[in-house]
Design a protein around this motif. Structure first.
Motif, PDB file in Angstrom:
ATOM      1  N   PHE A 151     -99.803 -20.930 -72.210  1.00 44.81           N
ATOM      2  CA  PHE A 151     -98.571 -20.275 -71.780  1.00 44.81           C
ATOM      3  C   PHE A 151     -98.823 -18.949 -71.060  1.00 44.81           C
ATOM      4  O   PHE A 151     -97.893 -18.356 -70.522  1.00 44.81           O
ATOM      5  N   ALA A 176     -89.908 -29.527 -80.311  1.00 45.46           N
ATOM      6  CA  ALA A 176     -89.621 -28.430 -79.382  1.00 45.46           C
ATOM      7  C   ALA A 176     -90.915 -27.791 -78.875  1.00 45.46           C
ATOM      8  O   ALA A 176     -91.024 -27.428 -77.696  1.00 45.46           O
ATOM      9  N   ASP A 177     -91.911 -27.640 -79.765  1.00 50.50           N
ATOM     10  CA  ASP A 177     -93.206 -27.097 -79.345  1.00 50.50           C
ATOM     11  C   ASP A 177     -93.873 -28.014 -78.332  1.00 50.50           C
ATOM     12  O   ASP A 177     -94.452 -27.550 -77.340  1.00 50.50           O
ATOM     13  N   ARG A 210     -92.173 -27.721 -75.009  1.00 51.07           N
ATOM     14  CA  ARG A 210     -92.546 -26.491 -74.296  1.00 51.07           C
ATOM     15  C   ARG A 210     -93.895 -26.639 -73.607  1.00 51.07           C
ATOM     16  O   ARG A 210     -94.083 -26.208 -72.473  1.00 51.07           O
ATOM     17  N   ARG A 257     -93.385 -28.755 -70.601  1.00 46.95           N
ATOM     18  CA  ARG A 257     -92.615 -28.090 -69.565  1.00 46.95           C
ATOM     19  C   ARG A 257     -93.378 -26.892 -68.974  1.00 46.95           C
ATOM     20  O   ARG A 257     -93.686 -26.869 -67.776  1.00 46.95           O
ATOM     21  N   GLU A 258     -93.703 -25.921 -69.806  1.00 49.69           N
ATOM     22  CA  GLU A 258     -94.301 -24.684 -69.318  1.00 49.69           C
ATOM     23  C   GLU A 258     -95.810 -24.817 -69.117  1.00 49.69           C
ATOM     24  O   GLU A 258     -96.356 -24.322 -68.119  1.00 49.69           O
ATOM     25  N   THR A 277     -84.554 -33.516 -76.415  1.00 51.65           N
ATOM     26  CA  THR A 277     -85.569 -32.481 -76.202  1.00 51.65           C
ATOM     27  C   THR A 277     -86.887 -33.103 -75.773  1.00 51.65           C
ATOM     28  O   THR A 277     -87.563 -32.609 -74.856  1.00 51.65           O
ATOM     29  N   GLY A 337     -88.767 -32.821 -71.996  1.00 49.11           N
ATOM     30  CA  GLY A 337     -90.145 -32.381 -71.841  1.00 49.11           C
ATOM     31  C   GLY A 337     -90.989 -33.377 -71.081  1.00 49.11           C
ATOM     32  O   GLY A 337     -91.783 -33.006 -70.212  1.00 49.11           O
TER      33      GLY A 337
END
Length: 299
Positions: free
Chosen positions: A71, A101-102, A105, A108-109, A158, A162
């Motif tokens: 990140f 969710a992790d 992320r 996605r990121e 979610t 992703g």
């Protein structure tokens, strides 16, 4: 949707030349199996780890190592630039203890950072880990032309968001292969002895119903990533030959783990449909563990 365009018969016989490979997630459950295969194939590998201890293990195996927070965008750009790779392999997940969710992320990121870093130094090729249970509802196992489940409600939404972000970002590079892995089993996974699934069986929390899953042994998953260095751009399901309902595979898993099997039930969600592997087989992937029926017993 799959965008593979080269004739399968030709691709099946292609072999990637020796490459400099940037392996993001080299100490993860697939990365640990993938790194030795890449080195054995003659590739020079820079692997990432989130810890100094993990980096040391990578060095001991013969790779160049970098401790990296995916990140931290400037650090990702620097790591990719310094390794000067011919290809990036993205095997990052939060399966070691994170949440959906992790994972989303990271998809996605983290993927955005990797793709942008690769583009910044002119890397054209990326291989990325996705999942084979993100397809829209249906009665039969899905192939690569099946749409993703964009209408899913939370919490599944979610995960789908992703996956969509990851696959869209990866497709921005001119040479990209998305590996839609089935449910991973084997050493280091939730299905290993003493793992999460054994605990769920003991607690009576694993249903033996009609929900269909497609599995892939972690070693076969790693082999697919090596082969994908020579595959044409597109999405490929990496799953075994036998999509199966939980009422079939849960008792077999319980027997393999020495646990009691739950009573059979019924019912499934529409998206619990499994996936087909014809594309991967045509591309030359030959999994050692063709079915979970035998694979569950190889720990």
């Amino acid at each position: 949707m799959s965008t593979n365009s080269s004739p399968a018969a030709t691709v099946a016989h292609r072999r990637s030349a020796e490459m400099r490979v940037f392996l993001a997630g080299a100490t993860g459950v697939i990365g640990r199996n993938l790194l030795p295969l890449l080195l054995r194939a003659g590739h020079q590998v820079t692997g990432t780890s989130t810890t100094a201890q993990g980096a040391t293990r990578l060095i001991d195996l013969g790779a160049t190592a970098v401790t990296l927070d995916i990140f931290h965008r400037p650090a990702v750009f620097a790591a990719v630039r310094d390794s000067a790779p011919d290809a990036v392999i993205h095997q990052l997940t939060a399966l070691g203890g994170g949440s959906s969710a992790d994972n989303a992320r990271i998809r996605r990121e983290g993927t955005r950072n990797l793709v942008d870093a690769a583009r910044d130094v002119g890397v054209a090729r990326i291989i990325a880990q996705s999942i084979a249970w993100a397809y829209e509802p249906g009665e039969d196992p899905a192939d690569e032309s099946t749409a993703l489940d964009q209408a899913a409600e939370q919490p599944r939404a979610t995960t789908i968001a992703g996956v969509s972000a990851l696959e869209s970002a990866v497709a921005e590079l001119p040479e990209h292969v998305v590996l839609r892995y089935g449910t991973l089993y084997g050493p280091g996974t939730w299905f290993a002895p003493g793992g999460l699934m054994a605990s769920r069986l003991r607690a009576g929390q694993l249903a033996a119903d009609d929900a269909v899953s497609s599995f892939v042994h972690v070693e076969d998953a790693a082999q697919a990533a090596v082969l994908a260095l020579a595959w044409p751009s597109g999405t490929v399901n990496i799953v075994d030959d036998e999509p199966a309902p939980a009422c079939a595979w849960v008792p077999e898993l319980a027997a393999a783990l020495g646990e009691h099997a739950p009573a059979p039930g019924d019912g499934r969600q529409g998206w619990e449909r499994g996936a087909r592997n014809a594309e991967a087989l045509a591309l030359g992937w030959h999994p050692v563990h063709r079915t979970w029926r035998t694979g569950f017993h190889h720990h």
